[in-house]
Design a protein around this motif. Structure first.
Motif, PDB file in Angstrom:
ATOM      1  N   VAL A 172       2.433  -1.483  -0.074  1.00  0.00           N
ATOM      2  CA  VAL A 172       3.794  -1.362  -0.612  1.00  0.00           C
ATOM      3  C   VAL A 172       3.824  -0.361  -1.762  1.00  0.00           C
ATOM      4  O   VAL A 172       4.747   0.460  -1.855  1.00  0.00           O
ATOM      5  CB  VAL A 172       4.330  -2.749  -1.049  1.00  0.00           C
ATOM      6  N   VAL A 173       2.791  -0.389  -2.612  1.00  0.00           N
ATOM      7  CA  VAL A 173       2.745   0.590  -3.713  1.00  0.00           C
ATOM      8  C   VAL A 173       2.729   2.001  -3.140  1.00  0.00           C
ATOM      9  O   VAL A 173       3.431   2.901  -3.629  1.00  0.00           O
ATOM     10  CB  VAL A 173       1.523   0.349  -4.622  1.00  0.00           C
ATOM     11  N   ALA A 174       1.978   2.189  -2.062  1.00  0.00           N
ATOM     12  CA  ALA A 174       1.929   3.510  -1.435  1.00  0.00           C
ATOM     13  C   ALA A 174       3.317   3.906  -0.923  1.00  0.00           C
ATOM     14  O   ALA A 174       3.766   5.044  -1.120  1.00  0.00           O
ATOM     15  CB  ALA A 174       0.922   3.517  -0.290  1.00  0.00           C
ATOM     16  N   PHE A 175       3.991   2.944  -0.285  1.00  0.00           N
ATOM     17  CA  PHE A 175       5.337   3.248   0.211  1.00  0.00           C
ATOM     18  C   PHE A 175       6.288   3.555  -0.941  1.00  0.00           C
ATOM     19  O   PHE A 175       7.118   4.457  -0.829  1.00  0.00           O
ATOM     20  CB  PHE A 175       5.877   2.077   1.038  1.00  0.00           C
ATOM     21  N   VAL A 176       6.171   2.812  -2.039  1.00  0.00           N
ATOM     22  CA  VAL A 176       7.027   3.087  -3.197  1.00  0.00           C
ATOM     23  C   VAL A 176       6.775   4.504  -3.697  1.00  0.00           C
ATOM     24  O   VAL A 176       7.709   5.238  -4.033  1.00  0.00           O
ATOM     25  CB  VAL A 176       6.771   2.056  -4.327  1.00  0.00           C
ATOM     26  N   THR A 177       5.489   4.904  -3.723  1.00  0.00           N
ATOM     27  CA  THR A 177       5.167   6.248  -4.178  1.00  0.00           C
ATOM     28  C   THR A 177       5.839   7.283  -3.284  1.00  0.00           C
ATOM     29  O   THR A 177       6.443   8.246  -3.765  1.00  0.00           O
ATOM     30  CB  THR A 177       3.644   6.463  -4.165  1.00  0.00           C
ATOM     31  N   VAL A 178       5.740   7.070  -1.964  1.00  0.00           N
ATOM     32  CA  VAL A 178       6.381   8.006  -1.036  1.00  0.00           C
ATOM     33  C   VAL A 178       7.881   8.042  -1.299  1.00  0.00           C
ATOM     34  O   VAL A 178       8.492   9.114  -1.358  1.00  0.00           O
ATOM     35  CB  VAL A 178       6.095   7.592   0.425  1.00  0.00           C
ATOM     36  N   ALA A 179       8.485   6.864  -1.507  1.00  0.00           N
ATOM     37  CA  ALA A 179       9.926   6.813  -1.750  1.00  0.00           C
ATOM     38  C   ALA A 179      10.290   7.547  -3.034  1.00  0.00           C
ATOM     39  O   ALA A 179      11.273   8.298  -3.075  1.00  0.00           O
ATOM     40  CB  ALA A 179      10.395   5.359  -1.830  1.00  0.00           C
ATOM     41  N   ALA A 180       9.480   7.341  -4.080  1.00  0.00           N
ATOM     42  CA  ALA A 180       9.764   8.003  -5.358  1.00  0.00           C
ATOM     43  C   ALA A 180       9.664   9.510  -5.199  1.00  0.00           C
ATOM     44  O   ALA A 180      10.527  10.260  -5.672  1.00  0.00           O
ATOM     45  CB  ALA A 180       8.791   7.516  -6.432  1.00  0.00           C
ATOM     46  N   VAL A 181       8.606   9.965  -4.502  1.00  0.00           N
ATOM     47  CA  VAL A 181       8.437  11.411  -4.332  1.00  0.00           C
ATOM     48  C   VAL A 181       9.567  11.971  -3.470  1.00  0.00           C
ATOM     49  O   VAL A 181      10.121  13.032  -3.769  1.00  0.00           O
ATOM     50  CB  VAL A 181       7.052  11.721  -3.710  1.00  0.00           C
ATOM     51  N   ALA A 182       9.953  11.239  -2.427  1.00  0.00           N
ATOM     52  CA  ALA A 182      11.034  11.716  -1.563  1.00  0.00           C
ATOM     53  C   ALA A 182      12.326  11.829  -2.360  1.00  0.00           C
ATOM     54  O   ALA A 182      13.049  12.830  -2.257  1.00  0.00           O
ATOM     55  CB  ALA A 182      11.218  10.767  -0.381  1.00  0.00           C
ATOM     56  N   SER A 183      12.592  10.796  -3.181  1.00  0.00           N
ATOM     57  CA  SER A 183      13.825  10.827  -3.954  1.00  0.00           C
ATOM     58  C   SER A 183      13.773  11.952  -4.993  1.00  0.00           C
ATOM     59  O   SER A 183      14.765  12.657  -5.217  1.00  0.00           O
ATOM     60  CB  SER A 183      14.034   9.452  -4.571  1.00  0.00           C
TER      61      SER A 183
END
Lengths: 339, 290
Positions: A172-183
């Motif tokens: 989940v932390v990895a997914f959050v990182t991807v989401a943060a970078v995408a945003s």
């Protein structure tokens, strides 16, 4: 010209850095062997944060608020559950499929809702969210009615079982990182600038040849993709989903989290999601008390710090360092001030 | 045929409560641009006050008056304390109302638990007219609503305060230039809208048991009605309230009761797509520098 570009890129990368550092620190938490309760809370917070990053693109950048966002998460979650049950499709394939489903749902909601304009959009999204909950409840065996659906499927990555709490947490932390970078990438692209132009002055943006309607729907669809992915993670984490998880109140809480954190800054969704998840633990409140505290926080933040908590702190720091705050930039996006 | 009339009556009594919310919603929006979602919680509080008063041994009529006064006072305090500061940015007013929903609901849960609350029916007579069973309590709700709505109409159309109010809804700035104390009218509308919601809550608990979460669905129906009628348009709200009440009554009577809650939302979405300003035309809120 090229030098400028590079300086710009450097500047904007610098705004991403704090989030990446925080996320890296968060990823180290399992080293301190936290309790299972802590990990579960953190996982639900992270799953919310992914949806919040989508919501921050919609609300923070484009200036339109969705009050039916939990419904988009729900579409993703139900898509994952139904795909697993009827087609035996697992976690990784469900991700793009659910993201697509939520994006399509966002488009179906967005086209009529945005047509009717600002004031009504909020109510329309809320109504669509309620409708979805009613449809899911009356959907019979296909949607599992009021009791909802079970989702039983192992989540594996390179042969490793990810259902273990610590591993799921890291994922989940990895997914959050991807989401943060995408945003972050959206905010700092020309697309992000277009969205902000719409937020600041819709008529002016339209007169510059920006297709306001299409971009608003686009932003809603983008936020739907985030929501869909968050829905899949939620479904596989909980193992059971039901309509009440995606009705109006979860939507209000999502909006509340993004407001408390501040929608315009890249740190905002992360801070909002974590604060709202852990505040009751820290203050040792029962659910009823903690909801009262959330409500009061929301009102206080809106009345006193319209940019959200983090936005307020950043502004206070900036004011402290530069003597007096620049009046013109008060209302501007903090990210833009940095550029 | 018996069922038909009975269902229309049931539908109308619910429509009465919804109309009472819708009038408050539509007036507050028309004057301030604030979408006050917490209006449903005002209604719920009205019901809770009635429940408390009746449980304390007071008669129903006195309880209704107490509910109206208490919720009206609450509206006054909230407008003076919160909403007055969000007039320049109605979206903030809307967000504040979301916060209020959460706070008000859970304060009620905290003190009086989340279970259903009901009072003994204030009127228990059931008339039997040619095989049609008519519950007098429903007739009472409908008649009280008609009286209150007629009175509000009279106030808004005939008195000079009503004219000033309509002028302010039409164009706040010009009205202010004409010497109308618009700010005071905004407070007044909040108090009036809240008092009507308090009455609605008192009438609702006379019909059904309520929970601290009743406000959520009711306010959505109130909004649906206000939007269908055209925001800011009181006539529209009343007409749309009638339509919705009858549609819901029919669907409950003919075996689609699990979809009852969906109609208001579906109808609202449909109307907004076809006629964004509602069936009967409304304002799109006060014109203001955004």
């Amino acid at each position: 010209m090229k030098e400028d570009r590079r300086a710009d890129l450097f500047e904007s990368l610098r705004s991403l850095l704090p989030v990446l550092v925080i996320l890296a620190l968060i990823a180290l938490v399992p080293l301190f062997s936290p309790s299972n309760r802590f990990l579960s809370l953190a996982i639900s917070a992270g799953i919310n944060v992914i949806a919040l990053y989508g919501l921050s693109v919609l609300f923070g950048q484009t200036g339109i608020l969705s009050m039916g966002h939990a419904a988009l998460v729900g579409v993703g979650a139900y898509a994952a559950a139904i795909l697993a049950r009827d087609f035996g499709i697992g976690f990784w394939l469900a991700l793009p499929a659910a993201a697509l489903a939520s994006a399509v749902f966002a488009m179906i909601v967005g086209i009529p809702s945005l047509r009717v304009g600002g004031h009504h959009f909020v109510i329309m999204t809320f109504a669509f969210g309620q409708l979805l909950a009613i449809v899911l409840t009356n959907g019979g065996d296909y949607t599992g009615a009021a009791t909802g659906l079970d989702i039983a499927g192992p989540v594996t990555l390179f042969g490793a079982d990810m259902t273990d709490l610590t591993r799921y947490y890291l994922m989940v932390v990895a997914f959050v990182t991807v989401a943060a970078v995408a945003s972050w990438a959206i905010i700092h692209s020309s697309y992000g600038r277009t969205l902000r132009a719409i937020r600041e002055n819709e008529k002016l943006a339209a007169s510059l040849g920006i297709n306001v309607g299409r971009h608003k729907i686009g932003a809603f669809v983008v936020s739907g993709i985030f929501a869909g992915i968050s829905g899949v993670l939620l479904a596989y984490f909980l193992g059971h989903i039901s309509p009440s998880q995606f009705s109006s109140f979860p939507s209000i809480y999502l909006a509340l989290m993004v407001m408390i954190g501040g929608a315009r800054l890249i740190e905002g969704p992360l801070a909002g999601g974590i604060l709202v998840a852990f505040l009751p633990e820290v203050l040792n409140l029962d659910p009823v008390q903690s909801r009262i505290v959330y409500g009061v926080c929301l009102i206080a933040v809106i009345m006193l710090l319209p940019d959200g908590l983090i936005g307020g702190i950043v502004r206070a720091l900036r004011a402290a360092f530069s003597g007096k705050p620049k009046q013109e930039t008060e209302d501007c996006d903090a990210a833009e001030v940095r550029q | 045929m018996d069922i038909f009339i009975q269902q229309i009556l049931n539908g109308l009594s619910i429509a009465s409560v919804i109309t009472l919310i819708a009038i408050g919603v539509t007036l507050i929006f028309g004057l301030t641009g604030i979408i006050n979602f917490a209006h449903g919680e005002f209604l719920m509080i009205g019901g809770i006050v009635t429940w408390l008063a009746v449980s304390a041994g007071l008669g129903f009529p006195l309880a209704v008056v107490l509910a109206i006064l208490a919720v009206g006072l609450m509206g006054y305090i909230l407008e003076r304390g919160l909403f007055r500061f969000t007039l320049e940015r109605p979206t903030n007013g809307f967000i504040v109302s979301l916060g209020l929903i959460v706070v008000l609901q859970h304060v009620v849960v905290l003190f009086w638990n989340p279970n259903q609350k009901s009072i003994p029916r204030p009127l228990t007579t059931v008339w039997d007219v040619g095989g049609v069973r008519i519950a007098s309590v429903r007739v009472m709700v409908i008649l009280i609503t008609i009286a209150v709505v007629a009175l509000s109409f009279r106030m808004i159309t005939a008195s000079r305060y009503g004219r000033a109010l309509r002028a302010s809804v039409e164009d706040r700035d010009t009205a202010a230039l004409m010497g109308i104390p618009v700010r005071r009218y905004i407070t007044g509308v909040f108090v009036l809208g809240s008092a009507l919601a308090g009455l609605g809550g008192a009438l609702l608990i006379a019909l059904f048991p309520i929970t601290p979460f009743t406000g959520g669905t009711m306010v959505m129906k109130g909004f649906a009605v206000a939007l269908i009628g055209g925001l800011g348009n009181i006539y529209g709200a009343v007409a749309a309230g009638l339509i919705l009440g009858i549609v819901e009554g029919f669907s409950a009577g003919y075996g689609f009761s699990q979809w009852t809650d969906a109609y208001s939302f579906a109808l609202m979405i449909l109307v907004l797509i076809v006629r964004p300003h509602g069936l009967f035309g409304g304002t799109s809120g006060p014109r203001m520098a955004s």
